[in-house]
Design a protein around this motif. Sequence first.
Motif, PDB file in Angstrom:
ATOM      1  N   VAL A 293      46.005  28.261   8.932  1.00  0.00           N
ATOM      2  CA  VAL A 293      44.846  28.505   8.064  1.00  0.00           C
ATOM      3  C   VAL A 293      44.849  27.460   6.943  1.00  0.00           C
ATOM      4  O   VAL A 293      45.876  27.218   6.315  1.00  0.00           O
TER       5      VAL A 293
ATOM      6  N   CYS B   8      49.371  36.492   3.220  1.00  0.00           N
ATOM      7  CA  CYS B   8      50.799  36.884   3.324  1.00  0.00           C
ATOM      8  C   CYS B   8      51.558  35.695   3.882  1.00  0.00           C
ATOM      9  O   CYS B   8      52.264  35.814   4.880  1.00  0.00           O
ATOM     10  N   MET B   9      51.384  34.541   3.265  1.00  0.00           N
ATOM     11  CA  MET B   9      51.887  33.327   3.912  1.00  0.00           C
ATOM     12  C   MET B   9      53.247  32.878   3.396  1.00  0.00           C
ATOM     13  O   MET B   9      53.674  31.756   3.672  1.00  0.00           O
TER      14      MET B   9
ATOM     15  N   MET C  16      65.332  24.795   5.638  1.00  0.00           N
ATOM     16  CA  MET C  16      64.579  25.526   6.654  1.00  0.00           C
ATOM     17  C   MET C  16      64.374  24.714   7.932  1.00  0.00           C
ATOM     18  O   MET C  16      64.280  25.281   9.013  1.00  0.00           O
TER      19      MET C  16
ATOM     20  N   THR D 194      69.988  31.103   0.870  1.00  0.00           N
ATOM     21  CA  THR D 194      69.600  30.144   1.911  1.00  0.00           C
ATOM     22  C   THR D 194      70.748  29.172   2.155  1.00  0.00           C
ATOM     23  O   THR D 194      71.075  28.838   3.296  1.00  0.00           O
TER      24      THR D 194
ATOM     25  N   PHE E  16      62.635  27.772  -3.637  1.00  0.00           N
ATOM     26  CA  PHE E  16      61.265  27.524  -3.183  1.00  0.00           C
ATOM     27  C   PHE E  16      60.311  27.601  -4.366  1.00  0.00           C
ATOM     28  O   PHE E  16      60.540  28.355  -5.305  1.00  0.00           O
TER      29      PHE E  16
ATOM     30  N   TYR F 264      47.670  24.344   0.051  1.00  0.00           N
ATOM     31  CA  TYR F 264      46.317  24.088   0.560  1.00  0.00           C
ATOM     32  C   TYR F 264      45.453  25.329   0.728  1.00  0.00           C
ATOM     33  O   TYR F 264      44.245  25.269   0.539  1.00  0.00           O
ATOM     34  N   VAL F 265      46.044  26.475   1.051  1.00  0.00           N
ATOM     35  CA  VAL F 265      45.222  27.683   1.213  1.00  0.00           C
ATOM     36  C   VAL F 265      44.678  28.103  -0.156  1.00  0.00           C
ATOM     37  O   VAL F 265      43.479  28.358  -0.324  1.00  0.00           O
TER      38      VAL F 265
ATOM     39  N   SER G 116      61.714  36.509  -1.950  1.00  0.00           N
ATOM     40  CA  SER G 116      62.294  37.797  -2.292  1.00  0.00           C
ATOM     41  C   SER G 116      63.051  38.360  -1.097  1.00  0.00           C
ATOM     42  O   SER G 116      63.815  37.641  -0.467  1.00  0.00           O
TER      43      SER G 116
ATOM     44  N   VAL H   5      63.013  41.200   2.455  1.00  0.00           N
ATOM     45  CA  VAL H   5      62.168  41.823   3.468  1.00  0.00           C
ATOM     46  C   VAL H   5      61.658  43.194   2.991  1.00  0.00           C
ATOM     47  O   VAL H   5      60.490  43.534   3.196  1.00  0.00           O
TER      48      VAL H   5
HETATM   49  C1  LIG Z   1      66.904  31.260   4.737  1.00  0.00           C
HETATM   50  C2  LIG Z   1      66.409  32.607   4.287  1.00  0.00           C
HETATM   51  C3  LIG Z   1      67.189  33.723   4.520  1.00  0.00           C
HETATM   52  C4  LIG Z   1      66.748  34.975   4.130  1.00  0.00           C
HETATM   53  N1  LIG Z   1      67.552  36.057   4.370  1.00  0.00           N
HETATM   54  C5  LIG Z   1      67.118  37.275   4.005  1.00  0.00           C
HETATM   55  C6  LIG Z   1      67.918  38.422   4.254  1.00  0.00           C
HETATM   56  O1  LIG Z   1      69.032  38.326   4.790  1.00  0.00           O
HETATM   57  N2  LIG Z   1      67.430  39.638   3.874  1.00  0.00           N
HETATM   58  C7  LIG Z   1      66.209  39.777   3.281  1.00  0.00           C
HETATM   59  O2  LIG Z   1      65.798  40.905   2.978  1.00  0.00           O
HETATM   60  N3  LIG Z   1      65.436  38.701   3.029  1.00  0.00           N
HETATM   61  C8  LIG Z   1      65.854  37.463   3.372  1.00  0.00           C
HETATM   62  N4  LIG Z   1      65.068  36.372   3.115  1.00  0.00           N
HETATM   63  C9  LIG Z   1      63.771  36.567   2.446  1.00  0.00           C
HETATM   64  C10 LIG Z   1      62.723  37.084   3.439  1.00  0.00           C
HETATM   65  O3  LIG Z   1      62.726  36.283   4.602  1.00  0.00           O
HETATM   66  C11 LIG Z   1      61.345  37.048   2.776  1.00  0.00           C
HETATM   67  O4  LIG Z   1      61.380  37.705   1.517  1.00  0.00           O
HETATM   68  C12 LIG Z   1      60.294  37.729   3.643  1.00  0.00           C
HETATM   69  O5  LIG Z   1      60.304  37.194   4.950  1.00  0.00           O
HETATM   70  C13 LIG Z   1      58.905  37.547   3.024  1.00  0.00           C
HETATM   71  O6  LIG Z   1      57.939  38.055   3.897  1.00  0.00           O
HETATM   72  P1  LIG Z   1      56.442  37.517   3.833  1.00  0.00           P
HETATM   73  O7  LIG Z   1      55.727  38.254   4.910  1.00  0.00           O
HETATM   74  O8  LIG Z   1      55.920  37.585   2.449  1.00  0.00           O
HETATM   75  O9  LIG Z   1      56.525  35.957   4.188  1.00  0.00           O
HETATM   76  P2  LIG Z   1      57.163  35.239   5.450  1.00  0.00           P
HETATM   77  O10 LIG Z   1      58.148  36.084   6.163  1.00  0.00           O
HETATM   78  O11 LIG Z   1      57.612  33.908   4.947  1.00  0.00           O
HETATM   79  O12 LIG Z   1      55.940  35.074   6.446  1.00  0.00           O
HETATM   80  C14 LIG Z   1      54.895  34.187   6.183  1.00  0.00           C
HETATM   81  C15 LIG Z   1      54.231  33.855   7.506  1.00  0.00           C
HETATM   82  O13 LIG Z   1      53.000  33.200   7.253  1.00  0.00           O
HETATM   83  C16 LIG Z   1      52.894  32.076   8.104  1.00  0.00           C
HETATM   84  N5  LIG Z   1      52.030  31.100   7.417  1.00  0.00           N
HETATM   85  C17 LIG Z   1      52.303  30.398   6.279  1.00  0.00           C
HETATM   86  N6  LIG Z   1      51.265  29.622   5.962  1.00  0.00           N
HETATM   87  C18 LIG Z   1      50.320  29.835   6.906  1.00  0.00           C
HETATM   88  C19 LIG Z   1      49.021  29.300   7.134  1.00  0.00           C
HETATM   89  N7  LIG Z   1      48.485  28.389   6.320  1.00  0.00           N
HETATM   90  N8  LIG Z   1      48.324  29.736   8.216  1.00  0.00           N
HETATM   91  C20 LIG Z   1      48.845  30.668   9.054  1.00  0.00           C
HETATM   92  N9  LIG Z   1      50.068  31.198   8.897  1.00  0.00           N
HETATM   93  C21 LIG Z   1      50.798  30.783   7.838  1.00  0.00           C
HETATM   94  C22 LIG Z   1      54.326  31.599   8.278  1.00  0.00           C
HETATM   95  O14 LIG Z   1      54.438  30.832   9.449  1.00  0.00           O
HETATM   96  C23 LIG Z   1      55.074  32.918   8.364  1.00  0.00           C
HETATM   97  O15 LIG Z   1      55.102  33.412   9.680  1.00  0.00           O
HETATM   98  C24 LIG Z   1      65.491  35.108   3.490  1.00  0.00           C
HETATM   99  C25 LIG Z   1      64.705  33.978   3.243  1.00  0.00           C
HETATM  100  C26 LIG Z   1      65.152  32.733   3.633  1.00  0.00           C
HETATM  101  C27 LIG Z   1      64.294  31.514   3.372  1.00  0.00           C
END
Ligand SMILES: Cc1cc2nc3c(=O)[nH]c(=O)nc-3n(C[C@H](O)[C@H](O)[C@H](O)COP(=O)(O)OP(=O)(O)OC[C@H]3O[C@@H](n4cnc5c(N)ncnc54)[C@H](O)[C@@H]3O)c2cc1C
Length: 297
Positions: free
Chosen positions: A14, A33-34, A56, A96, A214, A220-221, A261, A263
């Motif tokens: 997007v 929710c990106m 990453m 991370t 991060f 861009y969105v 943050s 999950v």
């Molecule tokens: C390396 C690492 C390890 C982690 N380990 C843990 C852990 O052990 N336990 C824990 O609780 N949390 C952990 N976290 C944090 C956790 O992953 C996040 O807090 C959580 O996934 C956030 O969920 P979200 O849905 O907001 O975003 P995300 O899970 O980041 O999902 C965002 C989604 O949007 C998609 N997206 C982004 N931009 C666009 C676009 N322009 N168009 C279409 N799609 C798009 C992405 O591809 C992705 O699939 C970790 C994070 C990292 C980076």
Amino acid sequence: MAAEGISFKCSVDVGKDISAAELANEYNALVLCMGATWPRDLPLKGRQLGGIHFAMEFLEGWQKKQAGPVPGHASKETPALTAKDKNVLIIGGGDTGCDCIATSLRQGAKSITTFEILPEPKKSRGQDNPWPQWPRVFRVDYGHEEVKVKFGNDPRKFSTLTKEFLDDGEGNVCGVNAVEVEWTRGPGGRWEMNEIPGSERVYKCELVLLAMGFLGPERYVASQLDLILDARSNIETAKDNIYQTPMENVFAAGDCRRGQSLVVWAISEGRQAARAVDVYLTGQSCLPGPGGVVYTH
Ligand SMILES: Cc1cc2nc3c(=O)[nH]c(=O)nc-3n(C[C@H](O)[C@H](O)[C@H](O)COP(=O)(O)OP(=O)(O)OC[C@H]3O[C@@H](n4cnc5c(N)ncnc54)[C@H](O)[C@@H]3O)c2cc1C
């Protein structure tokens, strides 16, 4: 979820494949929710060298291998970016960074070192860090423990500042120059960082992973929707309806709103954003509200 009538469109970026503004016009409500995937960079001399990657890029390849082409069956192919037989340096001592340590170990790294710019925390709470604040104490996470078992030492170097990346003569990184720093309280009680003269040292490495946090979502969105970012570069939402952006049919939830943050927070924010959308569309909602203490602004 698909059976409930949700249609999933994969491989759509997007903001690039389709305009975010168009989506906001086409749909009654749009929920962003990106995630917060914009990595903090380290623009020092030598940053352009081969072998220096964001965490990453490294972790994603390994996760895809583990997930495998068929669910439950890890792929046998090694990702192109691997730590195997390399001296690995990870810059950034957070969660991370810890995942990079453990992944490097599993891939067969020759050595693993990680830099943290902050000093080593104390074993127990300081006087300036009373309950109920989050305890800023020394912790040993799984990656640190595993490296200690395999190599005999904790991989962390605290109070260490990277100064430059070194070239092997062929455009690849072969080491970094680093210096130890000292943190002291300056005038007004602010923390100040000073380099310790004579503490410069070269660390040999063929793979550098940048894991320094991060800086909110990709821009861009938000810019296509003219959304404002807050002081921490996340999508700003209303004070009284924390999932709604100033563009009234556009909502934001999860890391893109609150910053990197956990999950559990992403799940909670997704549910509460759904409730906020329900209220916006119908004027009410029977979806559960947040549990625990509810703060009003
Ligand atoms: C390396 C690492 C390890 C982690 N380990 C843990 C852990 O052990 N336990 C824990 O609780 N949390 C952990 N976290 C944090 C956790 O992953 C996040 O807090 C959580 O996934 C956030 O969920 P979200 O849905 O907001 O975003 P995300 O899970 O980041 O999902 C965002 C989604 O949007 C998609 N997206 C982004 N931009 C666009 C676009 N322009 N168009 C279409 N799609 C798009 C992405 O591809 C992705 O699939 C970790 C994070 C990292 C980076």
